[in-house]
Design an enzyme around this catalytic site. Structure first.
Site, PDB file in Angstrom:
ATOM      1  N   ASP A 254      -2.085  10.314  -5.932  1.00  0.00           N
ATOM      2  CA  ASP A 254      -2.038   8.885  -5.209  1.00  0.00           C
ATOM      3  C   ASP A 254      -1.062   8.113  -5.959  1.00  0.00           C
ATOM      4  OD1 ASP A 254      -4.558   6.069  -4.591  1.00  0.00           O
ATOM      5  OD2 ASP A 254      -2.380   6.194  -4.634  1.00  0.00           O
TER       6      ASP A 254
ATOM      7  N   TYR B 103      -8.841   4.338  -8.203  1.00  0.00           N
ATOM      8  CA  TYR B 103      -9.139   3.719  -6.800  1.00  0.00           C
ATOM      9  C   TYR B 103      -8.125   4.056  -5.710  1.00  0.00           C
ATOM     10  CZ  TYR B 103      -9.631   0.121  -3.357  1.00  0.00           C
ATOM     11  OH  TYR B 103      -9.838  -0.702  -1.965  1.00  0.00           O
TER      12      TYR B 103
ATOM     13  N   LYS C 265       2.711   0.004  -0.647  1.00  0.00           N
ATOM     14  CA  LYS C 265       3.243  -1.021  -1.673  1.00  0.00           C
ATOM     15  C   LYS C 265       4.777  -1.063  -1.678  1.00  0.00           C
ATOM     16  CE  LYS C 265      -0.765  -0.893  -4.407  1.00  0.00           C
ATOM     17  NZ  LYS C 265      -1.618  -2.258  -4.472  1.00  0.00           N
TER      18      LYS C 265
HETATM   19  P1  KE4 Z   1      -4.367  -0.604   0.233  1.00  0.00           P
HETATM   20  O1  KE4 Z   1      -5.322  -0.026   0.903  1.00  0.00           O
HETATM   21  O2  KE4 Z   1      -4.950  -1.940  -0.579  1.00  0.00           O
HETATM   22  O3  KE4 Z   1      -2.995  -0.869   0.596  1.00  0.00           O
HETATM   23  O4  KE4 Z   1      -4.135   0.376  -0.960  1.00  0.00           O
HETATM   24  C1  KE4 Z   1      -5.298   1.007  -1.555  1.00  0.00           C
HETATM   25  C2  KE4 Z   1      -4.884   1.761  -2.923  1.00  0.00           C
HETATM   26  C3  KE4 Z   1      -4.890   2.874  -3.127  1.00  0.00           C
HETATM   27  N1  KE4 Z   1      -4.284   3.467  -4.057  1.00  0.00           N
HETATM   28  C4  KE4 Z   1      -4.104   2.919  -5.086  1.00  0.00           C
HETATM   29  C5  KE4 Z   1      -3.614   3.607  -6.623  1.00  0.00           C
HETATM   30  C6  KE4 Z   1      -4.149   1.389  -5.167  1.00  0.00           C
HETATM   31  O5  KE4 Z   1      -3.752   0.796  -6.085  1.00  0.00           O
HETATM   32  C7  KE4 Z   1      -4.622   0.873  -4.051  1.00  0.00           C
HETATM   33  C8  KE4 Z   1      -4.841  -0.749  -3.993  1.00  0.00           C
HETATM   34  N2  KE4 Z   1      -4.694  -1.369  -5.126  1.00  0.00           N
HETATM   35  C9  KE4 Z   1      -5.153  -2.595  -5.371  1.00  0.00           C
HETATM   36  C10 KE4 Z   1      -5.001  -3.169  -6.552  1.00  0.00           C
HETATM   37  N3  KE4 Z   1      -5.988  -2.861  -7.571  1.00  0.00           N
HETATM   38  C11 KE4 Z   1      -4.914  -3.594  -4.018  1.00  0.00           C
HETATM   39  C12 KE4 Z   1      -5.308  -5.124  -4.390  1.00  0.00           C
HETATM   40  C13 KE4 Z   1      -6.413  -5.320  -3.446  1.00  0.00           C
HETATM   41  O6  KE4 Z   1      -7.508  -4.299  -3.036  1.00  0.00           O
HETATM   42  O7  KE4 Z   1      -6.694  -6.392  -2.889  1.00  0.00           O
END
Ligand code: KE4
Length: 428
Positions: free
Chosen positions: A240, A145, A268
């Site tokens: 990523d 993701y 993060k």
């Molecule tokens: P954000 O747009 O949520 O800040 O980041 C997206 C993203 C990109 N790449 C990786 C490897 C990620 O894990 C994420 C976001 N992770 C999720 C948890 N699996 C965020 C939690 C959520 O979507 O509420």
């Protein structure tokens, strides 16, 4: 059991104002059933619910809380910065400090651009790779993701080797078709995809240690092969590291596995819990970005002084001590304890871990990719999740999420978790 009255009242009202009652879907507990609790505060390895229950937290706001919640150095940095203003839309010194810090920790980054989420970071990195190579197609992997940009909400198309299909309503097929989705850890699939799209692939984006299908690891040699074939084919390799960055090592997974990607995405941890994203890498690619080059990317709050102050405090604290040795020791202790709990309960569990990221799957066979992960017993996971919550331990509310340890988790926290797991697993 944890009390719920105030959380239930809040959730009932939230459902009237916010779709699904949440501002991000995974928080809604749809994968485990029941209703989410609401948090009043968080400190160290614990969150406190609005009903006054204290829970040992292994989600850590999905990764940022590597030093635990409300770390005093982060809180004071944000308070101090706030006294001087919350946003300028004008370059501020924190941005230079953050960029210098990221470059000092991740040597493969010549230049870096701040943004406001991991989604923005990954979306922008793909646009940049397309602009740099003048190619449209890119490869991503099943179960990885990278945020919710249209081109990333794509599943393997029927002609998986040559085009993708939308994985969300609202994503035009025309957008999705340029996204090729391959199984993770499959070298033959990579070779076939590059052969079927010779000279057309702008980039490969990968979570070097996928944490969005639970957690599984690259097979030995896989990332090395990926680096080799992308270099040969003129495709930009994008790591990523939104989740793994500054967590698996000071320089993230690329340091841990010794791979030099062309671009990296972060988020993060570098925001210390405030909204942040970043992408960086080879200077010749990064200089294609506006205002220097033809690839546009922008953000009102990019480099926001409060987010920068929080992230700088977090990175400096991580760099100062022996955080990574602590995180490894805590991870090993938790792994040993949970494996023992499953063994003594006679429950087949595969436990994957990389440093302070982990996932226990309710299945006896190994998990090397999403297809393996999907075969785990999700009904058992639901019971386990709620059983552990009743014991005061909060794991991610989905089998397909990673768990996170922080430097704030104590031996006593881990002992409680393991003893609770031994009790709960006997009921599964
Ligand atoms: P954000 O747009 O949520 O800040 O980041 C997206 C993203 C990109 N790449 C990786 C490897 C990620 O894990 C994420 C976001 N992770 C999720 C948890 N699996 C965020 C939690 C959520 O979507 O509420």
């Amino acid at each position: 059991m944890i009390s719920r009255a105030k959380s239930e009242a809040l959730f009932a009202e939230s459902l009237q104002h916010i779709p699904g009652g949440v501002n991000s879907p995974v928080r809604a507990f749809r994968a485990v059933g029941g209703q989410p609790f609401f948090v009043q505060s968080a400190k160290g390895a614990r969150v406190t619910t609005v009903d006054g229950d204290e829970l040992i937290d292994y989600v850590g706001t999905w990764g940022p809380a590597i030093l635990g919640h409300s770390h005093p150095k982060i809180i004071s940095a944000v308070k101090a910065a706030a006294d001087h203003g919350t946003s300028f839309g004008i370059p501020n010194p924190f941005e230079v400090t953050m960029a210098r810090l990221i470059k000092s920790l991740v040597p493969n980054v010549d230049k870096v651009r701040m943004c406001n989420s991991g989604t923005e970071a990954c979306m922008s990195a793909i646009r940049l790779a397309r602009g740099f190579t003048r190619r449209d197609k890119f490869i991503k992997f099943d179960g990885c993701y990278h945020g919710h940009a249209d081109c990333l909400l794509v599943k393997a198309g029927s002609g998986a080797l040559t085009f993708g299909n939308p994985d969300s309503a609202g994503v035009p097929a025309d957008t999705a078709k340029h996204t090729l989705v391959l199984p993770f850890n499959d070298i033959e699939a990579l070779k076939a995809s590059f052969a079927a799209n010779r000279g057309e692939i702008a980039a490969v984006i990968i979570e070097p240690v996928p944490g969005n299908g639970g957690l599984y690891l690259p097979r030995p040699g896989y990332l090395e092969f990926l680096r080799q074939i992308t270099a040969e084919q003129g495709a930009v390799l994008i790591f990523d590291e939104v989740m793994t960055g500054f967590r698996l090592a000071p320089g993230g997974a690329q340091e841990r596995f010794g791979i030099r990607p062309d671009l990296s995405c972060f988020g993060k941890i570098i925001g210390g819990g405030l909204p942040v994203g970043a992408f960086g890498g080879r200077g010749e690619i990064m200089d294609y970005l506006a205002p220097l080059g033809p690839v546009y990317q922008a953000g009102t709050l990019s480099g926001n002084p409060l987010a920068m102050a929080a992230g700088i405090a977090a990175l400096e604290e991580l760099r100062a001590g022996d955080a990574y040795a602590q995180l490894e020791a805590k991870g090993a202790a938790l792994e040993a304890g949970l494996r023992e709990a499953a063994m003594s309960a006679g429950i087949p569990v595969t436990f994957n871990r990389c440093g302070s990221m982990f996932c226990g799957y309710f299945r006896g066979e190994p998990v090397w990719n999403l297809a393996d992960a999907m075969k785990s017993d999700r009904e058992r996971f639901k019971k386990y999740f709620h059983g552990m919550l009743a014991e005061g331990v909060y794991f991610a509310p989905s089998q397909f999420e990673a768990g996170f340890l922080s430097t704030a988790h104590t031996e006593a926290d881990i002992a409680h978790t393991v003893q609770a797991a031994a009790r709960v697993m006997k009921t599964l």
